[in-house]
Enzyme design. Structure first.
Site, PDB file in Angstrom:
ATOM      1  N   HIS A 360       0.806  -1.222   0.000  1.00 46.67           N
ATOM      2  CA  HIS A 360       0.000   0.000   0.000  1.00 46.67           C
ATOM      3  C   HIS A 360       0.835   1.266   0.000  1.00 46.67           C
ATOM      4  O   HIS A 360       0.430   2.276  -0.550  1.00 46.67           O
ATOM      5  CB  HIS A 360      -1.033  -0.057   1.122  1.00 46.67           C
ATOM      6  CG  HIS A 360      -2.144  -0.975   0.725  1.00 46.67           C
ATOM      7  ND1 HIS A 360      -2.166  -2.293   1.083  1.00 46.67           N
ATOM      8  CD2 HIS A 360      -3.196  -0.778  -0.094  1.00 46.67           C
ATOM      9  CE1 HIS A 360      -3.210  -2.871   0.524  1.00 46.67           C
ATOM     10  NE2 HIS A 360      -3.853  -1.975  -0.195  1.00 46.67           N
ATOM     11  N   GLU A 602     -11.215 -10.251  -7.017  1.00 45.89           N
ATOM     12  CA  GLU A 602      -9.789 -10.283  -6.667  1.00 45.89           C
ATOM     13  C   GLU A 602      -9.389 -11.578  -5.983  1.00 45.89           C
ATOM     14  O   GLU A 602      -8.244 -11.771  -5.612  1.00 45.89           O
ATOM     15  CB  GLU A 602      -9.421  -9.070  -5.796  1.00 45.89           C
ATOM     16  CG  GLU A 602     -10.288  -8.871  -4.568  1.00 45.89           C
ATOM     17  CD  GLU A 602      -9.930  -7.611  -3.777  1.00 45.89           C
ATOM     18  OE1 GLU A 602      -8.866  -7.030  -4.004  1.00 45.89           O
ATOM     19  OE2 GLU A 602     -10.739  -7.226  -2.911  1.00 45.89           O
ATOM     20  N   ASP A 626      -4.592  -8.038  -5.768  1.00 50.15           N
ATOM     21  CA  ASP A 626      -4.850  -9.258  -5.007  1.00 50.15           C
ATOM     22  C   ASP A 626      -5.072 -10.453  -5.918  1.00 50.15           C
ATOM     23  O   ASP A 626      -4.659 -11.567  -5.598  1.00 50.15           O
ATOM     24  CB  ASP A 626      -6.061  -9.059  -4.083  1.00 50.15           C
ATOM     25  CG  ASP A 626      -5.646  -8.347  -2.809  1.00 50.15           C
ATOM     26  OD1 ASP A 626      -4.625  -8.738  -2.235  1.00 50.15           O
ATOM     27  OD2 ASP A 626      -6.318  -7.370  -2.419  1.00 50.15           O
ATOM     28  N   CYS A 673      -9.352  -1.820 -11.226  1.00 50.12           N
ATOM     29  CA  CYS A 673      -8.869  -0.777 -10.328  1.00 50.12           C
ATOM     30  C   CYS A 673      -7.559  -1.151  -9.644  1.00 50.12           C
ATOM     31  O   CYS A 673      -7.071  -0.443  -8.783  1.00 50.12           O
ATOM     32  CB  CYS A 673      -9.927  -0.429  -9.284  1.00 50.12           C
ATOM     33  SG  CYS A 673     -10.315  -1.794  -8.197  1.00 50.12           S
TER      34      CYS A 673
HETATM   35  C1  PEP Z   1      -6.494  -4.796  -5.646  1.00 56.86           C
HETATM   36  O1  PEP Z   1      -6.362  -5.760  -4.894  1.00 56.86           O
HETATM   37  O2  PEP Z   1      -6.130  -4.796  -6.846  1.00 56.86           O
HETATM   38  C2  PEP Z   1      -7.068  -3.541  -5.142  1.00 56.86           C
HETATM   39  C3  PEP Z   1      -7.351  -2.549  -5.947  1.00 56.86           C
HETATM   40  O3  PEP Z   1      -7.260  -3.431  -3.802  1.00 56.86           O
HETATM   41  P1  PEP Z   1      -6.111  -3.179  -2.702  1.00 56.86           P
HETATM   42  O4  PEP Z   1      -4.845  -2.875  -3.449  1.00 56.86           O
HETATM   43  O5  PEP Z   1      -6.568  -2.050  -1.863  1.00 56.86           O
HETATM   44  O6  PEP Z   1      -6.067  -4.476  -1.989  1.00 56.86           O
HETATM   45 MG    MG Z   2      -7.423  -5.807  -3.034  1.00 57.15          MG
END
Ligand code: PEP
Ligand code: MG
Length: 753
Positions: A360, A602, A626, A673
């Site tokens: 993150h 995901e 994910d 996303c």
């Molecule tokens: C993902 O897993 O691609 C996603 C957009 O969610 P995060 O990165 O917040 O887990």
């Molecule tokens: Mg995710």
């Protein structure tokens, strides 16, 4: 005789504590000679500038004059053969082996019995350790012991080598990690203290010894008072012997060698935290050496005490009020909250020993347009504070103490990048249409920090993913409905007239909440995302109520559910969302329309249930971060496997194609996303799949647009077919990169044009 595990631990600990690589090697040869009842022990290490050549670096029991003088190419002699074959040799009569090459003056002919094992880290043979005897073959246990030790020592040797080499402070040194967030920066390293760990305290000099001594004494006094108080309060709940521990701690702080040694270090010009760190390490080490397990355990008490004082020192001193103008944050594990500490106009780059492009913190760096290099093995964090760095977030490398030619090269790259940025900024109001007129919707991911200005200015068509975790992470309790209401209303209003997809809480995994601790062996496979919120409907309903209330009169809210692994979780979530809506309807007396609801795809099981899922939702959004992690079984934060993590892996592409095809049967819109949506090569692949809504970090938006307007969908569809026929991620990436280069757009994915 101590058990094998204890002997192993002891040697590894000794090596980890050694001040430099040479002393570490001496320690190993001496310990092994004793532990394996050998007459001699040698360590050969591969040359840095020519890894095919092994040089004798240390020996015990043989003529020491030959150290540094014996060199063997891989495949040459016994040692070279062990290195070339990466295998263990256990020989009763080494001189009779066909590869044996005598080393005159070594004295080894007296010791024909030989056991040699390769030292391997990350698939590279770093060297060979061998032990020799005059007689008696090495038995199976001894062979197992040396093999285990070599495997454990490999990382220590790798680290000691890299840090040893680096201790020449002024030499240029290249470090290689993984590309975390694109871009480049030239700046000054600042080592973080937030995590407050003894081992990550940086070395630093002090200009004011008196002030440093005063600060140290104050910190010690405060901890002493706290401990005495603690012992008093605990008396009511704890047995007397346990309370006595606190008093014993306090006693250790009221004088004696812990204090004297640290003050000596400060008087020698070191700042208090590193002086304290060294004292604690030395004292803990003395205890660890003790074979008596009760006494050895006391090392932990010393460290515990060390940490208490360190926290006081670090929290009460603010050594970093002056942030360098171009600050490069460096740490073992840079976190999202660490970034918040640095004023935005100073933060120029990030280098983190742990993590990867989908951690993150890397995602946030990307959103902020800050280059990041993640997952750098053996990053010499402690030695980097204040050192000049060049960060290349495209290739995932950085240069410590860059020499003039590197600085010149990167200054030129930065100028070229400024030209590219200038060119891109002209695209803000240009529609994202392929050359054969397919329109693509570009949205932004936001929420980790709530500065919406760049997103608004970027020409985005809305928010495709608002991660709601951050307001939960920065508090020391769950935010109330009213607090959340204000946060959500702010973003919905800011993007009025454009869709805003608010994702329900996705904590767990690598997004912990300090006030809701979860201890699990496998957090990414554990209690995470919707699994937590369904188990805690009070948290879920509060959040959804805040979202729906915030949407009243604005009407651009869409709700997205993370970590959906099957239909049941969706059914349950929908019941709760409807309940929240009904409650608000009743309270307000107004008719409240249910917002559009989507599911993140995901988790691999959701791919196979895509048709069932699509029947229940208004849209789906693919979380490639994910999805890649779970499909490839590669932890998105683990630098040891970062090379295996690729969202362009053929299996991930195939899964995404299956999602697109499954969703098409019910005309359910599909967006992406995850980070792939903002990677120029990812954009090429996703468009080829027919996906027309991409949500990404704002920093990627114009680059993605540039790619879109430079290709036709027909061409990208054709490229995707070629990609799907390939068997490895690297080849697929290469193919897309070559096509991007041919279009003159290589500067979008690397330093320089
Ligand atoms: C993902 O897993 O691609 C996603 C957009 O969610 P995060 O990165 O917040 O887990
Ligand atoms: Mg995710």
């Amino acid at each position: 005789m101590p058990s094998m595990i204890h002997r192993l631990q002891r040697i590894v600990q000794e090596v980890n504590r050694a001040p430099d690589i040479d002393s570490a090697l001496v320690l190993i040869t001496e310990s092994l000679t004793v532990d394996l009842n050998a007459d001699a022990c040698t360590i050969f290490l591969a040359k840095k500038d020519d890894p095919d050549v092994m040089v004798l670096q240390a020996c015990n029991g043989l003529n020491p004059d030959i150290i540094g003088k014996v060199e063997l190419r891989k495949g040459e002699g016994l040692i070279g053969t062990i290195a070339a074959r990466a295998e263990v040799f256990n020989l009763v009569d080494a001189p009779s082996h066909k590869t044996f090459l005598p080393v005159p003056e070594s004295g080894e002919t007296n010791f024909p019995v030989l056991l040699g094992v390769p030292v391997i880290a990350h698939r590279d043979v770093l060297g060979v350790i061998s032990v020799q005897r005059a007689k008696n073959a090495f038995n199976e246990d001894e062979e197992a012991f040396l093999t285990t030790l070599a495997a454990q020592l490999a990382t220590s040797i790798e680290r000691a080598e890299s840090q040893g080499r680096f201790s020449v402070q002024k030499a240029t040194h290249t470090i290689k990690g993984v590309a975390g967030a694109p871009g480049m920066a030239i700046g000054e390293a600042m080592v973080l203290n937030r995590g407050v760990k003894l081992e990550s305290v940086p070395d630093k000099k002090t200009g004011d010894i008196e002030a440093e001594l005063h600060g140290f004494r104050e910190a010690v006094r405060k901890v002493c008072d706290e401990l005495t108080e603690l012992a008093e309060t605990m008396r009511a709940f704890m047995p007397e012997e346990e309370c006595a521990l606190f008093l014993a701690y306090a006693q250790m702080l009221s004088g004696g060698s812990l204090i004297d040694d640290t003050e000596k270090g400060i008087k020698a010009g070191n700042w208090a935290p590193s002086s304290w760190r060294d004292t604690i390490e030395q004292h803990a080490y003395v205890f660890e050496q003790m074979e008596d397990s009760y006494l050895a355990e006391r090392a932990n008490d010393i460290r515990d005490l060390g940490l208490r004082v360190l926290r006081k020192l670090m929290l009460e001193q603010s050594p970093y009020l002056d942030f360098p103008e171009k600050t490069i944050l460096v740490g073992d594990e840079v976190t999202v909250t660490d970034l918040a500490d640095v004023p935005a106009d100073c933060l120029s780059g990030i280098v983190s020993a742990h993590g990867s492009s989908s951690s993150h913190v890397a995602i946030l760096a990307h959103a902020l347009g800050i280059p990041a290099v993640m997952g750098v093995p053996n990053l010499p964090v402690k030695q980097l504070d204040g050192v000049k760095l060049v960060v290349d977030g495209y290739s995932g490398s950085a240069f410590i103490n860059p020499n003039r030619s590197i600085l010149r090269e990167y200054s030129r790259y930065l100028e070229e990048e400024a030209v590219i940025e200038q060119d891109l900024s002209g695209l803000k109001n240009v529609p994202a249409v392929t050359t054969d007129r397919h329109l693509v919707s570009l949205m932004v991911n936001t929420g980790l920090m709530s500065d919406y200005t760049p997103s608004l200015r970027s020409g985005a068509e809305g928010v495709g993913l608002y991660r709601t975790e951050f307001p939960f992470q920065v508090r020391d309790r769950f935010p109330s409905e009213e607090e959340q209401y204000l946060i959500y209303k702010n973003v919905l209003e800011t993007f009025q007239g454009k869709p805003v997809v608010l994702r329900t809480l996705d904590v767990g995994g690598d997004k912990p909440l300090s006030y809701f601790p979860i201890t699990e062996a496998n957090p990414f496979l554990g209690w995470r995302g919707v699994r937590i919120t369904l188990d805690h409907p009070e948290i879920f309903i509060t959040q959804v109520r805040a979202m729906i209330r915030a949407n009243i009169g604005i009407n651009n809210l869409e709700i997205l559910l993370p970590m959906i692994s099957g239909k049941t979780e969706l059914d349950e979530s929908l019941v709760l969302i409807k309940r929240a809506r009904d409650e608000i309807e009743e309270e307000s007396g107004e008719k409240i329309l249910l917002p559009k609801i989507g599911a993140m795809i995901e988790v691999p099981s959701a791919v196979y249930q895509i048709e069932d899922i699509c029947k229940l939702v208004d849209f789906v959004s693919i979380g490639t971060n994910d999805l890649t992690q779970y499909l490839l079984a590669v932890d998105r934060n683990n630098e040891n496997v970062a090379d295996l993590y690729s969202s362009l892996h053929p299996a991930v592409l195939k899964a995404m194609q299956q999602i697109v095809q499954g969703a098409a049967r019910s005309n359910t819109p599909v967006s992406v996303c995850g980070e792939l949506a903002g990677d120029p090569l990812g954009v090429m692949a996703l468009l080829g799949m027919g996906i027309d809504t991409l949500s990404m970090s704002v920093g990627s938006l114009l680059r993605a647009k540039k790619v879109i307007i430079s290709f036709s969908q027909v061409e990208l569809t054709d490229l995707l077919q070629q990609a799907l026929a390939m068997s490895d991620a690297f080849a697929i990436r290469q193919m897309y990169a070559t096509r991007l280069d041919e279009r003159g757009l290589g500067g979008l994915i690397r330093a320089g044009k």
